[in-house]
Design an enzyme around this catalytic site. Structure first.
Site, PDB file in Angstrom:
ATOM      1  N   LYS A 186      20.122 -23.386  57.179  1.00  0.00           N
ATOM      2  CA  LYS A 186      20.438 -22.380  56.073  1.00  0.00           C
ATOM      3  C   LYS A 186      19.689 -21.148  56.072  1.00  0.00           C
ATOM      4  CE  LYS A 186      21.638 -22.123  51.114  1.00  0.00           C
ATOM      5  NZ  LYS A 186      21.481 -23.065  49.875  1.00  0.00           N
ATOM      6  N   SER A 198      26.163 -23.475  47.342  1.00  0.00           N
ATOM      7  CA  SER A 198      25.949 -22.239  48.161  1.00  0.00           C
ATOM      8  C   SER A 198      25.640 -22.619  49.447  1.00  0.00           C
ATOM      9  CB  SER A 198      24.603 -21.561  47.763  1.00  0.00           C
ATOM     10  OG  SER A 198      23.687 -22.317  47.717  1.00  0.00           O
ATOM     11  N   SER A 230      23.716 -27.137  45.035  1.00  0.00           N
ATOM     12  CA  SER A 230      24.256 -26.379  46.396  1.00  0.00           C
ATOM     13  C   SER A 230      23.752 -27.110  47.530  1.00  0.00           C
ATOM     14  CB  SER A 230      23.265 -25.308  46.573  1.00  0.00           C
ATOM     15  OG  SER A 230      23.999 -24.168  45.593  1.00  0.00           O
TER      16      SER A 230
HETATM   17  N1  GLN Z   1      26.492 -22.921  41.874  1.00  0.00           N
HETATM   18  C1  GLN Z   1      25.294 -22.941  41.351  1.00  0.00           C
HETATM   19  C2  GLN Z   1      24.579 -21.427  40.954  1.00  0.00           C
HETATM   20  O1  GLN Z   1      25.744 -20.658  41.482  1.00  0.00           O
HETATM   21  C3  GLN Z   1      23.918 -23.674  42.078  1.00  0.00           C
HETATM   22  C4  GLN Z   1      23.568 -22.903  43.256  1.00  0.00           C
HETATM   23  C5  GLN Z   1      22.319 -23.363  44.046  1.00  0.00           C
HETATM   24  O2  GLN Z   1      22.295 -24.827  43.804  1.00  0.00           O
HETATM   25  N2  GLN Z   1      21.832 -22.922  44.875  1.00  0.00           N
HETATM   26  O3  GLN Z   1      23.728 -21.039  40.597  1.00  0.00           O
END
Ligand code: GLN
Length: 495
Positions: free
Chosen positions: A78, A158, A182
């Site tokens: 990532k 994400s 995410s």
């Molecule tokens: N969707 C969540 C956010 O936008 C979680 C993102 C994540 O786990 N990095 O904050």
């Protein structure tokens, strides 16, 4: 042997050791697959030279019989992980051109374990999002489609590049990070396995910070066994991260016995949300029945503060983000705005941050700054911290009462279409995290396991939540669920 890229980590590991093929063969298979998968926009910086060099070195170690756990296995990383000399942008324009001078602890550990890096993977900007649509590289696209429709779907976020790449077999596995879901949500959307370990299991050193008290890295893989193998390689104590736990790392794979007799699995009533589609409710009931058939005891439990989790998360995460992102000032990293005559230092900061950060990141920085401001600190940030403690206590009470793991849906729906959840209604997007944020707030391990298929032919996942530091037990229960569910669907290739 063809289609080597389709192998799981464990199958590839065994094949390498049996000399059925080499790491160079495996790596070339993945590299050519990546080359023809531009339409998925999953890989955003390819590193074929590094991959080929690492594969050759791995083959030499395999030939010498001193191959470590992930020797010769090609994976994707990532874009949130600092990789030495390789662009690391957290999918943000503000980090344009940033090439770290150092390697994150996790990627170092993976390389020490012999893993081969194919490249960096797409994601939401600074890991803020649930659909990969906030990325400066443009969204990643799911390899999955609804029935015969051509509507492009989100691979989740994400870690959307990671989920798209693993489910499309561009790599054998990938790293992800999970602040509020995410790893687990994109895994559920694409029919793969994703585990967020206990907070402190994996070092955060060299992982671009979003919300430091919630962030954890973890593997995204094709099977629970693969998750066990890769997690073991990723975690362990790190002097460079003061929140990293000084605990021994078990051999997680050896704990996959498949025996879950007598385990108590909690079903929290507060996760039965109104409006959840019938197919998700059915999946959840089916999952509980599978675990029961395997010998577990299913127990109805209550986690009374669940309904406060989403608002609590969306105060704490932006608060920490606004503080963490203050360092992107146009001086130390990446992008700096072109200034007009007469502009001062404040203009430089303002212009740089306005140009460099996307809308969602700007929204979080503003919300975070607001909830931390003198007049509102107690009303929002401090209140959220208190509620967080109550949410954590709900889980502690359930585990103290003898529960071994908790079963819930991973997501409130199957993958949605790109653009279907509009930018003008951020709360709609935040609702995606309703089942996952509790786990980060409580610092617990959580895993998403592909368990079924929606009416439209899309993967659906269930989440198992475990006791702190009991990833081994959690993986074993997940392994049992995986075996019972027998999820084998793959996306049909259109790209
Ligand atoms: N969707 C969540 C956010 O936008 C979680 C993102 C994540 O786990 N990095 O904050």
């Amino acid at each position: 042997m063809s289609d080597l890229n389709k192998l799981s980590l464990s199958a590839a590991r065994d094949g390498l050791r049996a000399k059925d093929f080499t790491s160079v063969d495996l790596t070339e298979a993945c590299l050519s697959e990546i080359e023809s998968a531009g339409a998925l926009n999953a890989f955003v910086h390819n590193t074929p030279e590094i991959a080929r060099e690492q594969a050759k070195a791995a083959d030499a170690r395999l030939a010498n019989g001193d191959a470590p756990a992930m020797c010769g296995l090609p994976i994707g990383i990532k874009d949130l992980f600092a990789t030495k000399g390789v662009p690391t942008q957290a999918a943000s324009a503000i980090l344009e051109g940033f090439k770290p001078e150092y390697e994150s602890t996790i990627t170092s550990k993976l390389f020490d374990a012999g893993a081969v890096m194919l490249g960096k993977l797409n994601m939401d900007e600074f890991a803020m999002g649930s659909s990969n649509e906030t990325s400066t590289y443009g969204n990643a696209v799911s390899p999955w489609r609804r029935g015969n429709e051509e509507t492009p779907l989100t691979p989740g976020g994400s870690s959307g590049g990671s989920s798209a790449a693993v489910s499309a077999d561009l790599c054998l596995a990938a790293t992800g990070t999970d602040t509020g879901g995410s790893i687990r949500q994109p895994a559920a959307f694409t029919g793969i396995v994703g585990i967020k370990p206990t907070y402190g299991r994996c070092s955060r050193w060299g992982v671009v910070a979003f919300a430091s008290s919630l962030d954890q890295a973890g593997p995204m893989t094709k099977s629970v066994r693969d998750a066990a193998i890769m997690l073991e390689a990723m975690c362990g104590h790190d002097m460079k991260d003061s929140t990293s736990a000084d605990l021994p790392v078990p051999n997680f794979e050896a704990l996959l016995t498949g025996d879950i007799r007598g385990k108590k699995i909690g079903i929290p009533k507060e996760y039965r949300l109104e409006g959840t589609p019938d197919e998700i409710v059915k999946l959840w009931d089916d999952g509980a029945a599978m675990l029961k058939d395997a010998g577990a005891e299913i127990v109805d439990i209550s986690l009374p503060h669940t309904k406060y989790a989403l608002p609590t998360y969306y105060v704490i995460a932006p608060a920490e983000a606004s503080s963490n992102l203050a360092r992107y000032d146009g001086v130390r990293y990446g992008h700096r705005a072109t200034l007009a005559a007469g502009d001062g230092i404040d203009d430089m900061y303002e212009k740089t941050r306005a140009e460099g950060f996307g809308h969602e990141v700007q929204r979080r920085v503003m919300v975070g700054t607001y909830v931390l401001s003198a007049g509102y600190y107690d009303a929002y940030y401090n209140k959220a911290r208190k509620v967080r403690t109550l949410i954590k206590k709900d889980f502690e009470d359930a585990f103290a009462a003898g529960i071994d793991a908790i079963l819930t849906p991973a997501t409130p729906s199957p993958a949605f279409g790109l653009g279907e959840v509009s930018d003008s209604d951020p709360v709609q997007m935040y609702l995606n995290d309703v089942f996952t944020v509790t786990v980060n707030l409580a610092g617990l391990p959580g895993i998403s396991v592909p368990t079924g298929v929606s009416a439209s032919g899309l993967p659906l996942g269930l989440q198992l939540i475990g006791k702190p530091w009991e990833e081994g037990d959690l993986l074993n229960i997940a392994h049992s669920l995986e075996a019972a569910a027998g999820f084998v669907s793959k996306p049909e290739k259109w790209w």
